[in-house]
Write an enzyme that holds these catalytic residues in place. Structure first.
Site, PDB file in Angstrom:
ATOM      1  N   ASN A  87       0.499  -1.418   0.046  1.00  0.00           N
ATOM      2  CA  ASN A  87       0.125   0.009  -0.013  1.00  0.00           C
ATOM      3  C   ASN A  87       0.836   1.160   0.091  1.00  0.00           C
ATOM      4  O   ASN A  87       0.426   2.173   0.776  1.00  0.00           O
ATOM      5  CB  ASN A  87      -1.015   0.103   1.228  1.00  0.00           C
ATOM      6  N   HIS A  90      14.127  12.214   5.171  1.00  0.00           N
ATOM      7  CA  HIS A  90      13.281  10.949   4.807  1.00  0.00           C
ATOM      8  C   HIS A  90      12.219  11.500   4.120  1.00  0.00           C
ATOM      9  O   HIS A  90      11.780  12.565   4.024  1.00  0.00           O
ATOM     10  CB  HIS A  90      12.683  10.572   6.215  1.00  0.00           C
ATOM     11  N   GLU A 101      11.184   0.669   9.169  1.00  0.00           N
ATOM     12  CA  GLU A 101       9.826   0.671   9.755  1.00  0.00           C
ATOM     13  C   GLU A 101       8.832   0.151   9.110  1.00  0.00           C
ATOM     14  O   GLU A 101       7.811  -0.413   9.844  1.00  0.00           O
ATOM     15  CB  GLU A 101       9.337   2.370   9.477  1.00  0.00           C
TER      16      GLU A 101
END
Lengths: 756, 756
Positions: free
Chosen positions: A219, A538, A563
């Protein structure tokens, strides 16, 4: 720099149909350049006489614009050229990066530059009242410059300042890369905003059929533009064992490039795949020059909010488009082609830039155990309207004095340089995905974070705090606060910032990889340098080696980091793919070091990290970066204190790197010599299939004895069923010894070697 | 503030079909509000029992967005409402503006607020893996607030913070203004970027057929969106003599509103009328509620780059939508309705804000005699790459030490406060319409402009220099340099800046009147206030009275200023139209005072200024502004030194203003009492037809003698054939005297009156 003219031609007549051939210094790579019968710039590439790039056109479509035309009709820079000048030289220099894989980097190439002229006569003037346009002879010149290395090429377009070309708008760049066969490719869905997807490994012919699944995976796709669009760096392998990698270098003041495999079926995905995004998605056009080359990539630039791809002022140039090639996969990893094509360091003083090992208040929020935000009392907040001293804390706010002190103590005890603290500043209550402009001020701490006390305490223990600037992609807001935010960092002694660009860009309609956003990231970096601040951005743009020029860019994310193990998981092959792809552009803050790979052992999160414990250790060597996190929690490191020793020991900056074996998505083994020492660190990492490798220590000094500490997967180790089974052994080694290493499925090994 | 509850109803049951009527304090204006059979908020308006607004709907269409929906389907705020609360109060207060038309402003109105509730049940959840959406009862509440004045109304939407409405995106605001007949209107083509067009005077039914001509007039339209789209403030007059004006007040964090006359033919003009702009132009939609009301305006907000109209976070509100109405045209000019609907002054210290009369190095560049830029040597420039000391000057650069000194001397001699200098800073060589981002740095002077010396010299003569910041609409660049630019002003003693927003907005795709740009102008204003800097922003957004809240906004352009006289010309009616339209939102830096109206007398420019000499003098009184330029050149003022005396004398800030007669596009006569004195200044201005007016001096103190200096058109004066024919007479006057004034075609008069 050694500079030698190897070849020179100055022909005032068109060179149609005559091809110029340029060889790399050792002759392995050969470039052919010519104009085809329509005056289209065309190039071909071979490696050891094997075809790498079939005849491929170069060119740019220009946009018609009321401003740029300035009374003169626009013409594309695609065809109708003649060659008016050619130059070739050999260059050989060696330079020293501020940090990186080796002390010295050799930059050795043959350069070839063709000056192309496109002449036309403007149309007869139409009778307009008050305008007397005369037909006029126009001459536009561009330079196509190639640098031919032993392991590939860079090519770029240059636009000298000239009467007929001062400003122009790019509708699309049409640089072709015609592949010679149906290669295996490791690819990400092309996306204007993210590259946090899982890598797909398919044949080129399977990209289209895989795209839907690829976009849905985990996703992560945001702004997909085509059913055959992929990102760079694109790693490929031919059926007969050639490794080919397409990327770009030195992307400044220009949009990030994607690649689109152009075939008869090429159509727009538009909003179907993009979900309900309101962003404008232009339909990609097929190549204006279809040829019987079924595996041809064409460049596709990231648009601005109006659909345009670039806004240029001469003199200027595009980034380098790079094609790396070798019959040895290790060359894909050891090559410095991307860095070499970047400009030298722009900073006079780099004494304040240093390798940084850090821990931080972060993983526990990612896993869901604690929160960035301070209170649950408000459905939305205005920063200035809340008396933070009076609101009710939610009891889960991680960035509090007590916890941060524990992290500082942990860092001090274990020799870590800095402690990242996310969620220290007000605004996290409703920060993401709300199109909220004034989301953070970057200077006001939550009431339970005493910024002065904690920095003083950290400094007293020989540790620094690391700043965190989540922008929520509200770029206008960030730039308005930037100077004061950096000043605050200077005031309290921060020297590094992790920044974030989560969510859609504000100004709305812009993309993370657009020309204007690429300018923003560079602006932020330059302003940071003035404050002696290192940046680790990031969700920012795709790196292209700018860290050579701006070595305070010590890290980027721009890929699927650790993550995701807490969100959807990443395949074991992921970490042995990234060095072939994402790391081509510069170091990644992958945040390795999660030794408690079963998150349910300390949280409600049911996910696992898809490596063994030792596999995590290997990442510190396999993924080269001057900035490395020890991502796990102090209490988890206490459980694995013997393995944690490797993280304490490992260096982050190197005098030398030797790739021992490598195969994309399969395994990587590398030995690196810590800068300014005689210590070596060796890392081996593999995918879910496991791997065996003989590590021959031929790089050690002759006649010298070393102590090796070997962190290896235990016999029955497995990333899914038995991740924490490992052995730690010490032995004395010398030059020429061979260490026979066995890596478990999803595992690896890590070795530290010091002279006795 | 006096606050009195005049009416109160709290009904927990729906009030469908029951209408609430609210009267203005004197009863002239009556508002009716109710929900129609579909629960649509509806209002009607009368003035002295005559219909002003026929039944008109209120509502907003919301955009569906992946972010805003947050798992809950979006619903428009258009229909299906019920009234859950009503409040009415009478308010009466008097406040003092920092500067303006009068010392005291009374704010007296009846306020009515209806709280509307829209309830719905979310759709049954679709089976999505991992998502358990339950159907749920939703309740969204908005408040429609009216303030009913004796000369009109303001209405706005308010969005309280609530569980079902925290963030939302506006697809379009659908506020209707259904006119009761085919009124005469003074209108500008609706445009997202400019309102520098010539006003059109037509019947409402003629807007569509006039649009093409209107758009082409003077070539000023940039981003026209509809064949029936017009700007506000829109002045109208009914056949039976009612004056109606629609505008908005306090436009903050919201897009500027246009009006679209919706009929069966409503279609998009799109790029046909917009030329070759690359900007995205959404097609306007017809009203979702067509009714047999042929002259119905519907609000049309300025979009962002993606076509959306607004991005909102509760609690928040729209600007006030205003309808002014009277049977006396003078009330359109004397009304403070717009200012009253704005928030009180946000600044604690306003001591640094002062009326400013200025001259400047400007008109000679506008006319084409000299240049902003310094050199003709470069087709384009990069600011950092040029050694300005070494480039060849073009010899026409106006902002040079010698010339600026002459202007300083001129200002000092004639009591002018400041001297504007445009073209003082590097970057003018290629500043406009190139999509160039880094166009100016706002701090580096050209080599012939000694910023320290000139400021010191000016201060020694009791004069200040006025800063100039042309942004070229490169907004990102301006914000990056803003703090340093303001700091430079503080360092050298500047206290006012004229800023400019010529050309298309960067970030590309944005518009001058969008929500984000409206935020930018306010941001710049707020940052300026921190530096004690007054702002006069040209080509910025359409003013809506924010100068009450931020009185350092001492001027705006936002209309066709004097400069157009040097480009295409403006009709004599223009200056007696603007006070009815553009000036509703705040003062305009019209730059009057061009006494040499025949430009060919000193330049190559063949245009004329379309007033008589005395007509120019009248503008200082007719166009109320705390910032007024004496726009002509010193050498031209020397030729008309006797007339120039009025410009020397005239005040810029007032204790009182009395409109003597007025008619839109025809004539305006006004007397004003200079603040803190007993001096009066009277101005009369007319269109091309000339005008006669009896000025009765009933506002003078009883029993006191005054000297009047009367600047009048001579008998044969005419703006085209004999502009410089005027008489100056002195006479003693007293209360009750009548001055019979005759204004020539395109002329006017000016009178200064002081106690003897």
């Amino acid at each position: 720099m050694k500079k030698r003219n190897v070849w020179m031609a100055m022909l005032m007549m068109p060179l149609m149909a005559l091809a110029t051939e340029v060889s790399s210094p050792n002759g392995n790579v050969k470039l052919k350049f010519y104009l085809d019968e329509d005056g289209r710039p065309t190039y071909e590439l071979t490696y050891k006489e094997r075809t790498v790039v079939l005849p491929s056109h170069l060119g740019l479509e220009l946009a018609k614009d009321k401003h740029a035309s300035m009374g003169m009709e626009e013409t594309d820079l695609m065809e109708g050229f003649r060659i008016v000048d050619e130059q070739a030289t050999e260059q050989d220099e060696t330079w020293q990066p501020v940090w990186g894989e080796s002390r010295d980097i050799r930059n050795h190439y043959t350069e070839y530059a063709a000056t192309l002229s496109r002449q036309w006569r403007s149309a007869p003037p139409k009778a307009k009242p008050g305008m007397q346009l005369q037909p006029r002879q126009h001459d536009r010149r561009i330079v196509v410059r190639f640098r031919v290395y032993d392991e590939g090429i860079g090519l770029r377009y240059e636009f000298p300042q000239q009467p007929d070309l001062n400003y122009f708008l790019i509708q699309e760049e049409r640089t072709e890369f015609a592949m010679a066969g149906d290669h295996t490719a490791w690819w990400l869905p092309g996306d204007y905003d993210t590259q946090e997807q899982e890598t797909q490994q398919t044949k080129l012919s399977e990209i289209r059929s895989r795209m839907k699944e690829a976009v849905n995976w985990g996703n992560s796709s945001v702004a997909v533009f085509s059913e055959t669009g992929v990102q760079t760096s694109l790693q490929m392998k031919t059926d007969d064992g050639l490794y080919i990698n397409i990327h770009e270098a030195a992307c400044m003041d220009y949009a990030t490039m994607h690649l689109e495999l152009v075939d008869a079926q090429t159509t727009a995905l538009t909003t179907k795949l993009m979900g309900s995004s309101n962003a404008y998605t232009p339909a990609p056009k097929p190549s204006p020059y279809p040829l019987p080359r079924p595996f041809t990539f064409v460049s596709h630039l990231t648009p601005d909010a109006t659909g345009l791809k670039g806004c240029m002022q001469t003199p200027c140039q595009t980034p380098w488009r790079t094609v790396m090639v070798s019959d040895d996969a290790r060359d894909m990893l050891s090559s410095n082609l991307i860095l070499n094509l970047n400009e030298p360091c722009a900073l006079d003083d780099v004494s304040w830039i240093h390798p940084t090992k850090y821990c931080g208040v972060w993983w526990e929020m990612i896993v869901g155990k604690s929160s960035w935000h301070y209170t649950d009392d408000f459905p939305s907040i205005y920063l200035d309207n809340i008396d933070w001293q009076k609101v009710k804390p939610n009891g889960r706010h991680a960035a509090n004095n007590e916890k941060v002190k524990r992290y500082i103590d942990f860092a001090a005890k274990n020799g870590l340089d800095e402690v990242l603290v996310e969620g220290w500043n007000i605004g996290w209550e409703d920060w993401a995905c709300m199109w909220k402009a004034d989301v953070f001020d970057f200077v006001t701490p939550y009431p339970d974070f005493d910024i002065k006390y904690l920095n003083d305490y950290a400094h007293s223990r020989g540790v620094k705090l690391m700043m965190h600037h989540e922008t929520s992609s509200s770029v206008t807001n960030y730039e308005r606060h930037l100077e004061k935010a950096y000043q605050l960092m200077n005031d309290y002694g921060y020297d590094a910032v992790k920044s974030g660009y989560v969510g859609d860009i504000i100004p709305r309609g812009d993309y993370h990889y657009s020309q204007s956003m690429n300018n923003h990231y560079l602006y932020v970096l330059q302003e940071a340098a003035k404050h002696h601040i290192m940046v680790n951005a990031h969700e920012a743009t795709r790196p292209t080696g700018l860290c050579r020029t701006w070595p305070n860019l010590v890290g980027n994310e721009s890929a699927r980091g650790t993550e995701y193990e807490a969100f959807y998981g990443s395949k074991p092959s992921h970490t042995v793919t990234l060095p072939f792809t994402r790391f081509q552009g510069g170091p990644m803050d992958y945040t390795p070091g999660v030794l408690e790979t079963r998150l349910e052992n300390w949280s409600e999160n049911k996910h696992i990290v898809h490596t063994t414990v030792v596999g995590q250790l290997a990442l510190y060597v396999v993924m080269c970066s001057p900035l490395q996190m020890a991502a796990d929690l102090p209490q988890n490191y206490e459980k694995f204190d013997d393995a944690f020793q490797f993280i304490r020991d490992v260096a982050l900056d190197w005098d030398d790197s030797r790739y021992i074996d490598a195969e994309p998505g399969e395994y990587i083994t590398v030995a690196r010599k810590a800068k300014g020492t005689d210590n070596w660190f060796i890392g081996g990492k593999c995918n879910e299939k496991g791997h065996k490798v003989d590590v021959k220590l031929d790089f050690l000094d002759k006649g010298r004895k070393y102590e090796a500490i070997i962190y290896a997967d235990a016999k029955d180790a497995n990333y899914e069923t038995n991740p924490a089974a490992y052995t730690i052994t010490k032995k004395t080694v010398k030059q020429g010894d061979v260490l026979k290493m066995t890596e478990a499925p999803g595992g690896g090994f890590a070795i530290s070697i010091k002279p006795l």
